[in-house]
Write an enzyme that holds these catalytic residues in place. Structure first.
Site, short mmCIF file in Angstrom:
data_model
loop_
_atom_site.label_atom_id
_atom_site.label_comp_id
_atom_site.label_asym_id
_atom_site.label_seq_id
_atom_site.Cartn_x
_atom_site.Cartn_y
_atom_site.Cartn_z
N ARG A 260 -6.33 -22.72 0.47
CA ARG A 260 -6.07 -22.90 -0.66
C ARG A 260 -7.03 -22.95 -1.94
O ARG A 260 -7.53 -23.40 -2.18
CB ARG A 260 -4.44 -23.86 -0.87
CG ARG A 260 -3.53 -23.51 0.29
CD ARG A 260 -2.44 -24.50 0.08
NE ARG A 260 -1.77 -24.41 1.34
CZ ARG A 260 -0.28 -25.85 1.46
NH1 ARG A 260 -0.14 -25.97 0.26
NH2 ARG A 260 0.42 -25.39 2.45
N ARG A 275 -5.23 -32.82 -3.73
CA ARG A 275 -5.56 -31.09 -4.09
C ARG A 275 -6.81 -30.60 -3.71
O ARG A 275 -7.88 -30.76 -4.37
CB ARG A 275 -4.78 -30.79 -5.70
CG ARG A 275 -3.83 -29.16 -5.19
CD ARG A 275 -3.74 -29.53 -7.22
NE ARG A 275 -2.50 -30.64 -7.14
CZ ARG A 275 -0.94 -30.15 -6.66
NH1 ARG A 275 -1.06 -28.57 -6.32
NH2 ARG A 275 -0.02 -31.01 -6.81
N GLU A 347 4.20 -36.04 -2.53
CA GLU A 347 4.48 -35.14 -1.89
C GLU A 347 4.28 -35.96 -0.55
O GLU A 347 2.83 -35.04 -1.34
CB GLU A 347 5.18 -33.90 -2.32
CG GLU A 347 5.46 -33.50 -0.72
CD GLU A 347 5.22 -31.95 -1.49
OE1 GLU A 347 5.26 -30.83 -0.55
OE2 GLU A 347 5.31 -31.35 -2.38
N SER A 350 7.04 -31.49 3.61
CA SER A 350 7.97 -31.06 2.62
C SER A 350 8.46 -30.04 4.46
O SER A 350 7.22 -29.21 4.94
CB SER A 350 7.42 -30.10 1.89
OG SER A 350 8.74 -29.14 1.60
N ARG A 389 -3.42 -36.22 2.52
CA ARG A 389 -2.64 -37.10 1.95
C ARG A 389 -2.21 -38.06 2.74
O ARG A 389 -2.48 -39.32 1.76
CB ARG A 389 -1.35 -36.28 0.87
CG ARG A 389 -1.99 -35.26 -0.05
CD ARG A 389 -0.81 -34.46 -0.51
NE ARG A 389 -0.67 -33.29 -1.77
CZ ARG A 389 0.04 -32.91 -2.38
NH1 ARG A 389 1.15 -33.96 -2.61
NH2 ARG A 389 -0.42 -32.43 -3.00
#
Length: 424
Positions: A260, A275, A347, A350, A389
């Site tokens: 990403r 991130r 988070e 999801s 994460r």
């Protein structure tokens, strides 16, 4: 992608769904565009039919030696031959514009999704676990993990910011986490898959990364896209298929790197491993009948929760509000893990029910038993979990005063006898 027929039949409901997303009404505009498109299409079809009819009549008129009628018909055919391509081109242009508009509108929220503008409107559903009480001030992973093998400087020299180079025991721990999550998913009934890491435009469009999220993707020199999640490759496995109802439910999982660009995230989580431009994730994808998708979302979320519980990581389950949901989702649960170094829940998974939104873009259907017609499938996806994460969560929750990190019991069979990470 939305069905224009649904919008024509339910304009008020469509606009109410958009309003819940914080968007202005669009039904009237879309219906007018659709009417104009269909009128042009009808004119073109009628013109083609008349051209065929007149062409046949020319022969009959000539056979009857009616040259006046034949000449008139030939003039009409010539005029239609000139006009029809213009009509067809106009119809195609209008139809493409309408499809582009429909493809750019987010999915409508489910009825039980709370209304809200951003994460402040999310609803906490439940919590599990009690955050650990430390006898020292817990640190963020970026402050102590480099001594354990999480090397940001070396990665930055070769690749730039937001990459990491993992060494020794740290690399082993990340691999252990991914394998543990994959085993958890297969035990829950997901079929393990190894998928391509690059896809073409139509696949990226099918799972809605294109066109809206183009800037968040990496593209190769030959036009393929690096996957931002294996949802892109797993979900497209049923593209352009009519699936027998007896095949349901279809559940697939994969452990892959994800890529990403993090466009628009400047200033957020610039330190540490949260991130990254490249990271590992276990994806959970389900393809089910429409009537089963709500229950499947609960089941999928539970599969992700079980990883956190097995690792002893406190978390909370959040039902996202309409303004915080992803573009393709009609309902989403986020799992947020406790990070003691930040003193906050963040988070880590999801899980979303996309309904038929992606299936329309992929033309993925099924034939109900005993039916001659077909219906669109429902697609669901979720993280089970994001490996990087989870690595951060293990480091921060199991850190010790001397800078070491205890390995959770569930991971020790994957660690070759290592029960603690120790600073070099």
């Amino acid at each position: 992608m939305h069905d224009i027929r649904f919008i024509r039949d339910n304009p008020a409901a469509f606009d109410a769904g958009l309003a819940k997303r914080g968007l202005a009404p669009l039904a009237a505009t879309l219906i007018d565009q659709d009417a104009a498109y269909r009128a042009l299409l009808t004119d073109a079809q009628n013109g083609q039919a008349r051209r065929n009819e007149a062409s046949k009549a020319i022969g009959a008129a000539k056979a009857a030696k009616d040259e006046v009628t034949a000449a008139a018909l030939m003039a009409e055919v010539a005029e239609l031959k000139t006009r029809l391509p213009t009509l067809e081109a106009e119809a195609e242009t209008l139809g493409a514009a309408l499809r582009d508009q429909l493809a750019a509108i987010p999915n409508l929220p489910a009825d039980d999704v709370p209304e809200g503008e951003d994460e402040a409107g999310n609803a906490e559903v439940s919590r599990w676990g009690t955050p650990r009480t430390f006898e020292f001030t817990p640190r963020e992973h970026a402050d102590f993990a480099p001594a354990l093998g999480l090397d940001f400087e070396t990665a930055a020299k070769m690749s730039g910011a937001r990459f990491a180079f993992l060494r020794g025991q740290m690399a082993r721990l990340e691999r252990a986490l991914g394998q543990f999550m994959l085993d958890n998913a297969t035990a829950a009934g997901y079929t393990e898959c190894a998928t391509p890491l690059m896809v073409r435009d139509d696949a990226a469009f099918g799972t809605t990364q294109l066109p809206k999220f183009r800037e968040d993707l990496f593209q190769t020199t030959d036009g393929r896209w690096l996957i931002s999640t294996s949802e892109m490759s797993l979900t497209n496995a049923v593209r352009d298929q009519i699936i027998p109802e007896s095949d349901f439910p279809i559940r697939m999982t994969a452990l892959t790197p994800c890529f990403r660009s993090e466009a628009g995230s400047a200033g957020r989580d610039t330190r540490g491993y949260i991130r990254q431009h490249q990271f590992w994730k276990v994806e959970l994808v389900s393809i089910v009948r429409p009537e089963d998708s709500d229950a499947e979302l609960e089941r999928k979320t539970r599969t992700a929760e079980s990883v956190l519980e097995a690792l002893g990581l406190p978390y909370r389950k959040m039902l996202l509000c309409s303004g915080d949901m992803g573009f393709a989702a009609r309902k989403t649960y986020d799992l947020e893990v406790w990070l003691p170094g930040q003193g906050a829940y963040r988070e880590i998974s999801s899980c979303s029910n996309c309904g038929e939104f992606q299936a329309r873009r992929m033309n993925s259907r099924y034939r109900p038993e005993g039916s001659k017609g077909t219906e669109f499938v429902h697609t669901l996806n979720g993280s089970g979990l994001a490996v990087g994460r989870t690595l951060v969560a293990v480091l921060e929750n199991y850190q010790q005063a001397d800078g070491s990190v205890i390995i959770p019991d569930a991971l020790r069979p994957y660690m070759g006898g290592i029960d603690r990470l120790t600073p070099a």
